[in-house]
Design an enzyme around this catalytic site. Sequence first.
Site, PDB file in Angstrom:
ATOM      1  CD  GLU A   1      41.562  38.144  49.345  1.00 18.99           C
ATOM      2  OE1 GLU A   1      41.699  38.934  48.407  1.00 18.99           O
ATOM      3  OE2 GLU A   1      42.375  37.239  49.595  1.00 18.99           O
TER       4      GLU A   1
ATOM      5  CG  HIS B   1      21.855  50.324  41.273  1.00 19.32           C
ATOM      6  ND1 HIS B   1      20.763  51.086  40.934  1.00 19.32           N
ATOM      7  CD2 HIS B   1      22.031  50.497  42.608  1.00 19.32           C
ATOM      8  CE1 HIS B   1      20.309  51.714  42.013  1.00 19.32           C
ATOM      9  NE2 HIS B   1      21.064  51.363  43.039  1.00 19.32           N
TER      10      HIS B   1
ATOM     11  CE  LYS C   1      43.183  34.486  47.381  1.00 21.10           C
ATOM     12  NZ  LYS C   1      43.648  35.755  47.814  1.00 21.10           N
TER      13      LYS C   1
ATOM     14  CD  GLU D   1      44.286  35.170  43.371  1.00 21.17           C
ATOM     15  OE1 GLU D   1      45.369  35.725  43.202  1.00 21.17           O
ATOM     16  OE2 GLU D   1      43.833  34.925  44.515  1.00 21.17           O
TER      17      GLU D   1
ATOM     18  CD1 TRP E   1      53.893  33.923  35.280  1.00 15.86           C
ATOM     19  CD2 TRP E   1      54.150  36.058  34.654  1.00 15.86           C
ATOM     20  NE1 TRP E   1      52.653  34.530  35.300  1.00 15.86           N
ATOM     21  CE2 TRP E   1      52.784  35.832  34.912  1.00 15.86           C
ATOM     22  CE3 TRP E   1      54.538  37.328  34.241  1.00 15.86           C
ATOM     23  CZ2 TRP E   1      51.817  36.817  34.785  1.00 15.86           C
ATOM     24  CZ3 TRP E   1      53.575  38.317  34.108  1.00 15.86           C
ATOM     25  CH2 TRP E   1      52.236  38.060  34.390  1.00 15.86           C
TER      26      TRP E   1
ATOM     27  CB  CYS F   1      61.186  35.600  36.000  1.00 12.62           C
ATOM     28  SG  CYS F   1      60.243  35.976  34.532  1.00 12.62           S
TER      29      CYS F   1
ATOM     30  NE  ARG G   1      60.093  34.741  42.226  1.00 15.58           N
ATOM     31  CZ  ARG G   1      60.443  35.842  42.866  1.00 15.58           C
ATOM     32  NH1 ARG G   1      60.674  35.808  44.152  1.00 15.58           N
ATOM     33  NH2 ARG G   1      60.567  36.980  42.232  1.00 15.58           N
TER      34      ARG G   1
ATOM     35  CG  ASN H   1      63.963  37.160  37.449  1.00 19.14           C
ATOM     36  OD1 ASN H   1      63.966  36.258  36.614  1.00 19.14           O
ATOM     37  ND2 ASN H   1      63.930  36.939  38.755  1.00 19.14           N
ATOM     38  N   GLY H   2      62.644  40.673  34.884  1.00 23.69           N
ATOM     39  CA  GLY H   2      62.393  42.097  34.658  1.00 23.69           C
ATOM     40  C   GLY H   2      62.039  42.356  33.209  1.00 23.69           C
TER      41      GLY H   2
ATOM     42  CE  LYS I   1      52.798  34.529  47.630  1.00 26.83           C
ATOM     43  NZ  LYS I   1      51.376  34.528  47.972  1.00 26.83           N
TER      44      LYS I   1
HETATM   45  C1  G6P Z   1      50.157  38.930  42.942  1.00 25.90           C
HETATM   46  C2  G6P Z   1      49.786  37.813  43.886  1.00 25.90           C
HETATM   47  C3  G6P Z   1      48.672  38.270  44.804  1.00 25.90           C
HETATM   48  C4  G6P Z   1      49.080  39.544  45.542  1.00 25.90           C
HETATM   49  C5  G6P Z   1      49.503  40.641  44.564  1.00 25.90           C
HETATM   50  C6  G6P Z   1      50.137  41.814  45.284  1.00 25.90           C
HETATM   51  O1  G6P Z   1      49.118  39.175  42.050  1.00 25.90           O
HETATM   52  O2  G6P Z   1      49.381  36.668  43.166  1.00 25.90           O
HETATM   53  O3  G6P Z   1      48.412  37.245  45.745  1.00 25.90           O
HETATM   54  O4  G6P Z   1      48.018  39.991  46.311  1.00 25.90           O
HETATM   55  O5  G6P Z   1      50.486  40.125  43.664  1.00 25.90           O
HETATM   56  O6  G6P Z   1      51.324  41.368  45.873  1.00 25.90           O
HETATM   57  P1  G6P Z   1      52.036  42.025  47.101  1.00 25.90           P
HETATM   58  O7  G6P Z   1      53.294  41.203  47.297  1.00 25.90           O
HETATM   59  O8  G6P Z   1      52.345  43.434  46.721  1.00 25.90           O
HETATM   60  O9  G6P Z   1      51.131  41.937  48.269  1.00 25.90           O
END
Ligand code: G6P
Length: 605
Positions: free
Chosen positions: A478, A501, A482, A485, A74, A2, A27, A99-100, A600
């Site tokens: 990772e 396994h 990616k 996502e 969000w 948000c 975000r 927000n929150g 984000k």
């Molecule tokens: C969200 C973002 C990710 C990020 C994660 C942790 O899920 O989409 O890209 O890795 O938060 O965020 P931070 O700001 O703590 O690295």
Amino acid sequence: MCGIVGAVARENIVPVLVEGLRRLEYRGYDSCGVAVNSKRGLERMRSIERVSHLDSSLRRARLESTSGIAHTRWATHGAPEIRNAHPMFSCDALAVVHNGIIENYESLREELSDAGYAFVSQTDTEVIAHLIHSLYDGDLFAAVREAVQRLRGAYAIAVVHEDAPHIIVGAREGSPLIIGAGAEGNFLASDALALTDQAEHFLFLDEGDVCELTRDTIRIVARNGEPVDRQPQQVRIANSAVELGSYQHYMQKEIFEQPGVVAATTNGVEAFVPELFGDAAAATFDGIESVQILACGTSYYAGLVAKYWLESIAKIKTDVEIASEYRYREPMTSSRTLVVTISQSGETADTLAALKYTQSLGQTRTLTVCNVASSAMVQLCGTRFLTQAGQEVGVASTKAFTAQLVALFMLAVTLGRQRGHVSALHESRYLQQLNGLPQMLTSTLALEPQIVAWSARLATRENALFLGRGLQYPIALEGALKLKEISYIHAEAYPAGELKHGPLALVTETMPVIAIVPDDDMQEKMKSNIQEVRARGGELFVLADKDTQIESEEGIHVIRLPAHYGPLSPVLYTVPLQLLAYHTACARGADIDKPRNLAKSVTVE
Ligand code: G6P
């Protein structure tokens, strides 16, 4: 996640609110809205589409005002529907954006319902609107102050009332909120980026602060009721951070910024000394016997790479844990453990809570590796390393991850030096490698056309396996993250030794397998694992070094990185995997910078 924007100024602020929302789009959100005090009273427009859609509606309605609030939502409580989009109204007289998460919203909702308030949304935010309304007797600031004392949980809010069209009131606890002071008026936002065109100075509200803004004045009261001055800070956000330039998406732009980001983060380092982590670092690091890393998402994978470095270079036992798990168990703690939080934003709710939790357990040696100087995690840690990735707009983290890796490598060598496991000769080799990394990244980025060819094949699949071993296993994780996502292809990563396994059962002609095979000690093992895949008809996409002994053949496609790069090779292997996810998502027509359901900055649990 948000986003909040609020404005009170001399001129029409509707374009300011819309531009602020646009800048917060990165975000992640699923609805948006604006409420202003116009000549006709309190007016609101909301949309479950993009900010551009809201903008068109606002233009058509010719909505104008000198004060108002806006929000990107969000969804947490209630689906992404118009009725749940902010701003929330109470009795058509008061509007709130939030927000929150309010934890005691159910009991408040019951109480306010009994008092006659009708609820039209499924949100926790609507209770805030009605609560403030119920306490209002002509003084909005006083009503907000009284109301927030009854809220449990996390909030940043902005409030307007039709009786006071020249005032906006804000409050925060657990979620960020800042004031932007400009020549034309005063502004509120959850992120400085929203206001960089409007404000010259920023005031960061503290936990428990309540503020009242008019176009010429700012009043802040702390939790204890005392008026306070919060020192204005300059926030430098280059406009280039929010401009795409010649790139198609922010993610692509940010992938290509990595050589510069790495150079800025290492900042010409000449020696691995504790002072790189702040003045208090020498004392913090002295005598430690273990390291506990806490993080979420991509930052957690950076932590997994760091474990290899810390154990092999600094010879220090390292545990890595997902912050949302750590915060809810009873960990064994030791005063000789260095707790390291890794976070791009410094505001991720679970990592922040894990940090506060570990501090409450008496852990005093805490270090945060973070990209945002003003963030809550940085404020909580005396010892910190600020990465220089700059603003990252794409939701899928790229340059922030490589900057974290570089910082963590510097930590491993620094601790290795301090603990006597890294000789001066080794230190100078590590320095050389680190300083050569931007150039190596540039050469790796030049592989993009070959990756585009791979992505065309991958784009038609619905599943993918990623394999790596040792240092490259977290990079495989990772790479899979990616891909899922942003392209929505189901992807899993395994340490290649685990293949037999379980995951091998999934391998058929339709299963693409992406394998990371550097010219290192694990090369032979990886080659055997690859054969296991090939024998089951799986199509292999192999990322290798110049000298890895593996050739392209039927069902095996090989792309070669320029050279093996020792312990820093995970940083290089990250790049083709980022590009692969990016181009695969492009080929599938996905909304790359704003993947569905993701945010984000995850400021709620
Ligand atoms: C969200 C973002 C990710 C990020 C994660 C942790 O899920 O989409 O890209 O890795 O938060 O965020 P931070 O700001 O703590 O690295």
